[in-house]
Design a protein around this motif. Structure first.
Motif, PDB file in Angstrom:
ATOM      1  N   ARG A 146       0.803  -1.223   0.000  1.00 53.08           N
ATOM      2  CA  ARG A 146       0.000   0.000   0.000  1.00 53.08           C
ATOM      3  C   ARG A 146       0.838   1.276   0.000  1.00 53.08           C
ATOM      4  O   ARG A 146       0.373   2.337  -0.439  1.00 53.08           O
ATOM      5  CB  ARG A 146      -0.955   0.006   1.200  1.00 53.08           C
ATOM      6  CG  ARG A 146      -1.997  -1.099   1.172  1.00 53.08           C
ATOM      7  CD  ARG A 146      -3.268  -0.725   1.904  1.00 53.08           C
ATOM      8  NE  ARG A 146      -3.077  -0.424   3.298  1.00 53.08           N
ATOM      9  CZ  ARG A 146      -3.181  -1.316   4.279  1.00 53.08           C
ATOM     10  NH1 ARG A 146      -3.429  -2.587   3.992  1.00 53.08           N
ATOM     11  NH2 ARG A 146      -3.033  -0.957   5.537  1.00 53.08           N
ATOM     12  N   ASP A 220      -3.673   5.827   5.398  1.00 52.36           N
ATOM     13  CA  ASP A 220      -4.754   4.847   5.366  1.00 52.36           C
ATOM     14  C   ASP A 220      -6.045   5.441   5.917  1.00 52.36           C
ATOM     15  O   ASP A 220      -7.133   5.239   5.351  1.00 52.36           O
ATOM     16  CB  ASP A 220      -4.366   3.614   6.185  1.00 52.36           C
ATOM     17  CG  ASP A 220      -3.417   2.695   5.432  1.00 52.36           C
ATOM     18  OD1 ASP A 220      -3.142   2.958   4.246  1.00 52.36           O
ATOM     19  OD2 ASP A 220      -2.953   1.705   6.033  1.00 52.36           O
ATOM     20  N   ARG A 224      -9.284   5.972   3.623  1.00 50.03           N
ATOM     21  CA  ARG A 224     -10.501   5.240   3.994  1.00 50.03           C
ATOM     22  C   ARG A 224     -11.669   6.202   4.133  1.00 50.03           C
ATOM     23  O   ARG A 224     -12.792   5.903   3.693  1.00 50.03           O
ATOM     24  CB  ARG A 224     -10.277   4.484   5.294  1.00 50.03           C
ATOM     25  CG  ARG A 224     -11.519   3.724   5.752  1.00 50.03           C
ATOM     26  CD  ARG A 224     -11.222   2.822   6.920  1.00 50.03           C
ATOM     27  NE  ARG A 224     -12.387   2.058   7.322  1.00 50.03           N
ATOM     28  CZ  ARG A 224     -12.359   1.003   8.117  1.00 50.03           C
ATOM     29  NH1 ARG A 224     -11.203   0.583   8.608  1.00 50.03           N
ATOM     30  NH2 ARG A 224     -13.472   0.374   8.437  1.00 50.03           N
ATOM     31  N   LYS A 229     -15.702   2.198   0.845  1.00 53.53           N
ATOM     32  CA  LYS A 229     -15.649   0.776   0.511  1.00 53.53           C
ATOM     33  C   LYS A 229     -14.562   0.465  -0.523  1.00 53.53           C
ATOM     34  O   LYS A 229     -13.952  -0.608  -0.496  1.00 53.53           O
ATOM     35  CB  LYS A 229     -17.005   0.310  -0.010  1.00 53.53           C
ATOM     36  CG  LYS A 229     -17.085  -1.207  -0.223  1.00 53.53           C
ATOM     37  CD  LYS A 229     -18.461  -1.632  -0.669  1.00 53.53           C
ATOM     38  CE  LYS A 229     -18.546  -3.164  -0.794  1.00 53.53           C
ATOM     39  NZ  LYS A 229     -17.570  -3.703  -1.760  1.00 53.53           N
ATOM     40  N   ILE A 232     -11.496   0.036   1.459  1.00 57.92           N
ATOM     41  CA  ILE A 232     -11.588  -1.163   2.300  1.00 57.92           C
ATOM     42  C   ILE A 232     -11.325  -2.411   1.467  1.00 57.92           C
ATOM     43  O   ILE A 232     -10.578  -3.312   1.882  1.00 57.92           O
ATOM     44  CB  ILE A 232     -12.961  -1.224   2.989  1.00 57.92           C
ATOM     45  CG1 ILE A 232     -13.106  -0.076   3.995  1.00 57.92           C
ATOM     46  CG2 ILE A 232     -13.152  -2.572   3.685  1.00 57.92           C
ATOM     47  CD1 ILE A 232     -14.490   0.036   4.612  1.00 57.92           C
ATOM     48  N   ASP A 233     -11.920  -2.481   0.279  1.00 56.80           N
ATOM     49  CA  ASP A 233     -11.683  -3.625  -0.610  1.00 56.80           C
ATOM     50  C   ASP A 233     -10.214  -3.697  -1.010  1.00 56.80           C
ATOM     51  O   ASP A 233      -9.625  -4.793  -1.059  1.00 56.80           O
ATOM     52  CB  ASP A 233     -12.561  -3.515  -1.855  1.00 56.80           C
ATOM     53  CG  ASP A 233     -14.044  -3.697  -1.539  1.00 56.80           C
ATOM     54  OD1 ASP A 233     -14.346  -4.245  -0.455  1.00 56.80           O
ATOM     55  OD2 ASP A 233     -14.880  -3.275  -2.361  1.00 56.80           O
ATOM     56  N   TYR A 234      -9.634  -2.551  -1.301  1.00 55.08           N
ATOM     57  CA  TYR A 234      -8.215  -2.509  -1.678  1.00 55.08           C
ATOM     58  C   TYR A 234      -7.338  -2.982  -0.522  1.00 55.08           C
ATOM     59  O   TYR A 234      -6.405  -3.774  -0.715  1.00 55.08           O
ATOM     60  CB  TYR A 234      -7.844  -1.083  -2.092  1.00 55.08           C
ATOM     61  CG  TYR A 234      -6.364  -0.828  -2.217  1.00 55.08           C
ATOM     62  CD1 TYR A 234      -5.591  -1.515  -3.148  1.00 55.08           C
ATOM     63  CD2 TYR A 234      -5.739   0.110  -1.404  1.00 55.08           C
ATOM     64  CE1 TYR A 234      -4.229  -1.273  -3.274  1.00 55.08           C
ATOM     65  CE2 TYR A 234      -4.378   0.361  -1.515  1.00 55.08           C
ATOM     66  CZ  TYR A 234      -3.631  -0.336  -2.451  1.00 55.08           C
ATOM     67  OH  TYR A 234      -2.286  -0.098  -2.552  1.00 55.08           O
ATOM     68  N   ALA A 235      -7.637  -2.539   0.690  1.00 55.59           N
ATOM     69  CA  ALA A 235      -6.841  -2.930   1.857  1.00 55.59           C
ATOM     70  C   ALA A 235      -6.950  -4.424   2.148  1.00 55.59           C
ATOM     71  O   ALA A 235      -6.004  -5.036   2.657  1.00 55.59           O
ATOM     72  CB  ALA A 235      -7.276  -2.122   3.077  1.00 55.59           C
ATOM     73  N   HIS A 236      -8.096  -5.023   1.823  1.00 50.86           N
ATOM     74  CA  HIS A 236      -8.238  -6.468   1.990  1.00 50.86           C
ATOM     75  C   HIS A 236      -7.375  -7.217   0.975  1.00 50.86           C
ATOM     76  O   HIS A 236      -6.824  -8.283   1.291  1.00 50.86           O
ATOM     77  CB  HIS A 236      -9.707  -6.885   1.843  1.00 50.86           C
ATOM     78  CG  HIS A 236     -10.533  -6.620   3.067  1.00 50.86           C
ATOM     79  ND1 HIS A 236     -10.171  -7.042   4.324  1.00 50.86           N
ATOM     80  CD2 HIS A 236     -11.722  -5.966   3.221  1.00 50.86           C
ATOM     81  CE1 HIS A 236     -11.087  -6.675   5.203  1.00 50.86           C
ATOM     82  NE2 HIS A 236     -12.037  -6.010   4.564  1.00 50.86           N
ATOM     83  N   ARG A 237      -7.274  -6.666  -0.223  1.00 54.33           N
ATOM     84  CA  ARG A 237      -6.463  -7.321  -1.269  1.00 54.33           C
ATOM     85  C   ARG A 237      -4.972  -7.118  -1.016  1.00 54.33           C
ATOM     86  O   ARG A 237      -4.169  -8.034  -1.226  1.00 54.33           O
ATOM     87  CB  ARG A 237      -6.815  -6.762  -2.656  1.00 54.33           C
ATOM     88  CG  ARG A 237      -8.212  -7.070  -3.129  1.00 54.33           C
ATOM     89  CD  ARG A 237      -8.358  -6.792  -4.615  1.00 54.33           C
ATOM     90  NE  ARG A 237      -7.843  -5.493  -5.005  1.00 54.33           N
ATOM     91  CZ  ARG A 237      -8.566  -4.374  -5.018  1.00 54.33           C
ATOM     92  NH1 ARG A 237      -9.840  -4.408  -4.640  1.00 54.33           N
ATOM     93  NH2 ARG A 237      -8.035  -3.218  -5.393  1.00 54.33           N
ATOM     94  N   ARG A 239      -2.569  -6.244   1.825  1.00 54.82           N
ATOM     95  CA  ARG A 239      -2.599  -6.173   3.291  1.00 54.82           C
ATOM     96  C   ARG A 239      -1.406  -5.435   3.891  1.00 54.82           C
ATOM     97  O   ARG A 239      -1.494  -4.900   4.989  1.00 54.82           O
ATOM     98  CB  ARG A 239      -2.656  -7.586   3.867  1.00 54.82           C
ATOM     99  CG  ARG A 239      -3.914  -8.352   3.518  1.00 54.82           C
ATOM    100  CD  ARG A 239      -3.831  -9.776   4.043  1.00 54.82           C
ATOM    101  NE  ARG A 239      -3.565  -9.787   5.475  1.00 54.82           N
ATOM    102  CZ  ARG A 239      -3.185 -10.852   6.145  1.00 54.82           C
ATOM    103  NH1 ARG A 239      -3.009 -12.007   5.505  1.00 54.82           N
ATOM    104  NH2 ARG A 239      -2.962 -10.793   7.457  1.00 54.82           N
TER     105      ARG A 239
END
Length: 247
Positions: A146, A220, A224, A229, A232-237, A239
């Motif tokens: 990130r 971050d 955010r 969202k 959030i989706d990007y942060a899940h992908r 990490r």
């Protein structure tokens, strides 16, 4: 005295200059780090202050190398006396394995930061800011971690330490009194001097890491809030902040 080191040490300074020069100016509005402690907000200024320090080490190395190959003994002696007064003989400026390793890290970090400049385009600023029509960029190096620009900074700083503080460079051969060629007493003092130099560098590196972690958290939080969202989706992908699987 190896001429090989001269163009390589010049390259490492040029690479750092590129990596530490802002690609865009920070706009007067949009900064979100104004409430942070000064030790966070001064990071871009420190980046700039490091530039002349790198160039001082670089030019000292190059001048000592060229002095060794000059046909004029008087000029050679004058340069040695000015740049390396504590060494009893001509300093042995040379490329070493730590130097090559440091150069490789500086090059890798610089290329990574330049890739970040290209990916973010006008949205990349050294100061933390959200610009008008800001977009969440998830391509290029941002597809892997990130905050890859901070990864580049950490690689570069580690490389500078290896390139400029290891044996074979002006700092180790002259500023530390030439431990490898001097008598026991001076050599012990020189070794102690280099231990202090590496200690200061370790503290400096820890500070940069702390700044990077704090800025990453701030970025971050701001992203955010701005993108919801999508972030959030990007942060899940993606990490990790700096190094996949580590941090």
């Amino acid at each position: 005295m190896s001429l090989v080191r001269a163009p390589l040490v010049l390259l490492h300074a040029v690479l750092y200059q590129l990596a530490s020069t802002p690609p865009n100016k920070t706009p007067p509005k949009g900064r979100y780090d104004a409430s942070e402690a000064p030790w966070i907000r001064i990071a871009p200024l420190v980046f700039k202050i490091q530039q002349p320090l790198v160039w001082i080490c670089t030019l000292a190395d190059i001048l000592l190398i060229l002095a060794h190959h000059l046909p004029a003994p008087a000029v050679r002696a004058s340069l040695n006396a000015a740049l390396c007064p504590s060494a009893p003989a001509s300093p042995f400026i040379r490329p070493t394995l730590p130097f090559f390793t440091g150069l490789a890290l500086v090059a890798a970090g610089t290329l990574l930061r330049l890739a970040c400049y290209r990916s973010l385009g006008p949205f990349f600023t050294f100061d933390l800011a959200l610009l008008p029509k800001h977009q969440l960029v998830t391509s290029g190096p941002y597809h892997i971690v990130r905050h890859p620009a901070y990864t580049g900074s950490l690689l570069i700083l580690a490389g500078l330490g290896l390139a400029d503080l290891s044996p074979g460079g002006w700092m180790a051969e002259c500023v530390s009194a030439g431990a490898t060629r001097s008598n026991f007493g001076v050599g012990l003092a020189a070794s102690t001097s280099m231990l202090w130099a590496w200690g200061v560098f370790a503290v400096w590196y820890a500070w940069w890491l702390a700044v990077g972690v704090r800025r990453a958290r701030m970025e971050d939080s701001a992203l955010r809030q701005a993108f919801g969202k999508e972030w959030i989706d990007y942060a899940h992908r993606v990490r990790y902040w700096f190094f996949p699987g580590v941090l």
